[in-house]
Enzyme design. Structure first.
Site, mmCIF file in Angstrom:
data_model
loop_
_atom_site.group_PDB
_atom_site.id
_atom_site.type_symbol
_atom_site.label_atom_id
_atom_site.label_comp_id
_atom_site.label_asym_id
_atom_site.label_seq_id
_atom_site.Cartn_x
_atom_site.Cartn_y
_atom_site.Cartn_z
ATOM 1 N N ASP A 1 -3.447 2.444 -5.603
ATOM 2 C CA ASP A 1 -2.366 2.758 -4.822
ATOM 3 C C ASP A 1 -1.921 1.280 -3.919
ATOM 4 O O ASP A 1 -1.258 1.272 -3.132
ATOM 5 C CB ASP A 1 -2.022 3.910 -4.022
ATOM 6 C CG ASP A 1 -3.062 3.628 -2.901
ATOM 7 O OD1 ASP A 1 -4.203 3.279 -3.132
ATOM 8 O OD2 ASP A 1 -2.665 4.137 -1.646
ATOM 9 N N GLU A 2 -2.677 0.118 -4.332
ATOM 10 C CA GLU A 2 -2.647 -1.126 -3.520
ATOM 11 C C GLU A 2 -2.192 -2.197 -4.397
ATOM 12 O O GLU A 2 -3.376 -2.503 -5.632
ATOM 13 C CB GLU A 2 -3.876 -1.052 -2.506
ATOM 14 C CG GLU A 2 -3.868 -0.154 -1.466
ATOM 15 C CD GLU A 2 -5.289 -0.333 -0.897
ATOM 16 O OE1 GLU A 2 -5.547 -1.346 -0.442
ATOM 17 O OE2 GLU A 2 -6.206 0.627 -0.880
ATOM 18 N N ASP B 1 0.620 -1.194 -0.085
ATOM 19 C CA ASP B 1 -0.046 0.046 -0.028
ATOM 20 C C ASP B 1 0.857 1.141 -0.010
ATOM 21 O O ASP B 1 1.678 1.531 1.029
ATOM 22 C CB ASP B 1 -0.877 -0.157 1.266
ATOM 23 C CG ASP B 1 -2.022 0.918 1.430
ATOM 24 O OD1 ASP B 1 -1.843 1.984 0.314
ATOM 25 O OD2 ASP B 1 -2.453 1.161 2.354
#
Ligand SMILES: [Mg+2]
Length: 423
Positions: A123-124, A9
């Site tokens: 974003d993960e 993350d």
């Protein structure tokens, strides 16, 4: 072999990526003409927020720096409130092109090191590291190495959560931030997961947390020790899911191995929060149109469809289904997307919606379902005709009646919605 999953993350992604971009611009100016009247300031280190377009999004905090957090500023709150809490705070408009570029290089880097990567949001990502011990040695140690590689090569920090399934890995990456590695193995659940407030559990939104609190459930441990049937009584399917999660049980723990084959995805950040199904499905249709066109342009067929929804509190909801036979027909993709949408939408206001199609093959042979065969054959020809008209005369040349001007409740907002393409 025991499954081992990383959840990776990016820390304060929008803010980090903006800071990196500002630094690059600053460096370029120095190199180009020695311009240095303006000193560089890392926006991560001052009270700063990424604020949604004040006109279009009614000015909402999309991301915040740590020092903004110290003023009590929270993601999703109106910019006006943030300004009250911290007068003079720096408000930076969002730049989705930069986010999409960084997201892409983040995933590309992970693919160099992990056999299977499943992107979960901008974003993960989950990485299935099962069996890589021989290559990397101890996988907890390697997570520290990988985290530093990302920092050095890409210029931003991440948290890595490690466990035996996706849920626990995701919960682990959410422990103390930034730039950290955490494990949450089943024998650590009692000590590391159960003392946390129930609101921290994945898929427990604010509304659910309030209802749980009325039932006397305050920590994840409280939830885990509840009678499962009681939760099903109060929350239906969702109750079963969060009870499982509180106990570290994740039925969707295997990363799709067909993830390596090509997939086609498109998502859209909406210019206004969508609260009704009719509007949401119009956005879905326009996404399915572009996904379908890309599949056909590649002379490809897909067998899985996934719908992602991010709500106004940045909770992600996602569902996937496999098709009985591969398709490249927009209407088919859209029918599935609608079913998935109905399954996973919990009626909270929608901020981002995405459709992706995977398990792509290039075999031209399609075994249609017997009853649908005629319908989809006709549609397939129609799709091909529309594609060729659009290729010649542009996308605007043919528009579906339901997407035409005035068909949307707020046509301007629809047009203004920003695309984050192909991520
Ligand atoms: Mg993040």
């Amino acid at each position: 072999m025991d499954t081992l999953i990383y959840h990776i993350d990016v820390n304060s992604a929008f803010l980090s990526w903006e800071a990196k971009n500002r630094y690059n611009i600053h460096k370029k100016r120095l190199n180009d003409d020695g311009y240095h009247s303006e000193s560089y300031q890392d926006i991560r280190t001052i009270p700063a927020v990424i604020g949604g377009d004040e006109e279009m999004r009614h000015g909402i905090v999309l991301a915040k720096s740590d020092s903004a957090k110290k003023y009590g500023i929270v993601t999703g709150e109106p910019l006006a409130d943030a300004r009250k809490k911290c007068p003079g705070i720096l408000v930076v408009p969002p730049n989705f092109d930069i986010y999409a570029q960084n997201s892409k290089s983040f995933i590309e880097l992970l693919k160099k090191y992990a056999p299977y990567v499943e992107q979960f949001s901008i974003d993960e990502a989950f990485c299935d590291m099962t069996g890589t011990q021989k290559l990397y040695g101890d996988l907890t140690d390697f997570a520290y190495t990988l985290k530093d590689i990302i920092k050095n090569e890409l210029g931003f920090t991440v948290n890595i959560g490690i466990s035996v399934n996706k849920l626990l890995a995701k919960m682990a990456s959410d422990f103390k931030k930034p730039d950290m590695v955490h494990t949450l193995f089943p024998d650590e659940i009692k000590d590391k997961l159960w003392p946390l407030p129930v609101r921290n559990l994945f898929f427990v939104g604010r509304q659910t947390a309030l209802k749980l609190s009325d039932l006397g459930i305050h920590t994840i441990g409280d939830l885990a020790s509840m009678d499962k049937n009681l939760l099903i009584y109060h929350f239906k399917k969702h109750g079963e899911l969060i009870w499982n999660y509180a106990n570290g049980i994740d039925t969707d723990s295997i990363i799709k191995k067909d993830n390596e084959t090509k997939s086609y995805g498109n998502s859209q950040t909406l210019a206004f929060d969508v609260t009704d199904e009719r509007t949401a499905k119009k956005f879905l249709l326009s996404l399915c149109e572009s996904v379908g066109a890309r599949i056909r342009a590649d002379k490809s067929y897909v067998s899985t469809i996934t719908v992602n929804i991010t709500d106004y509190e940045f909770n992600n909801m996602s569902h996937q289904m496999s098709l009985p036979s591969p398709t490249n027909v927009t209407e088919r993709i859209y029918d599935c997307a609608c079913t998935l949408f109905e399954q996973c939408w919990n009626h909270s206001p929608i901020r981002l919606i995405g459709v992706s199609a995977g398990k792509a093959t290039n075999t031209g042979f399609i075994q249609y379902d017997m009853f649908d065969s005629e319908k989809y054959e006709k549609l397939s020809k129609l799709n091909a005709a529309i594609d060729s008209i659009r290729n010649k005369y542009g996308n605007e040349a043919v528009t579906r009646a339901s997407l035409a001007r005035n068909a949307l409740p707020d046509n301007d907002a629809f047009k203004k919605s920003k695309h984050i393409k192909n991520i």
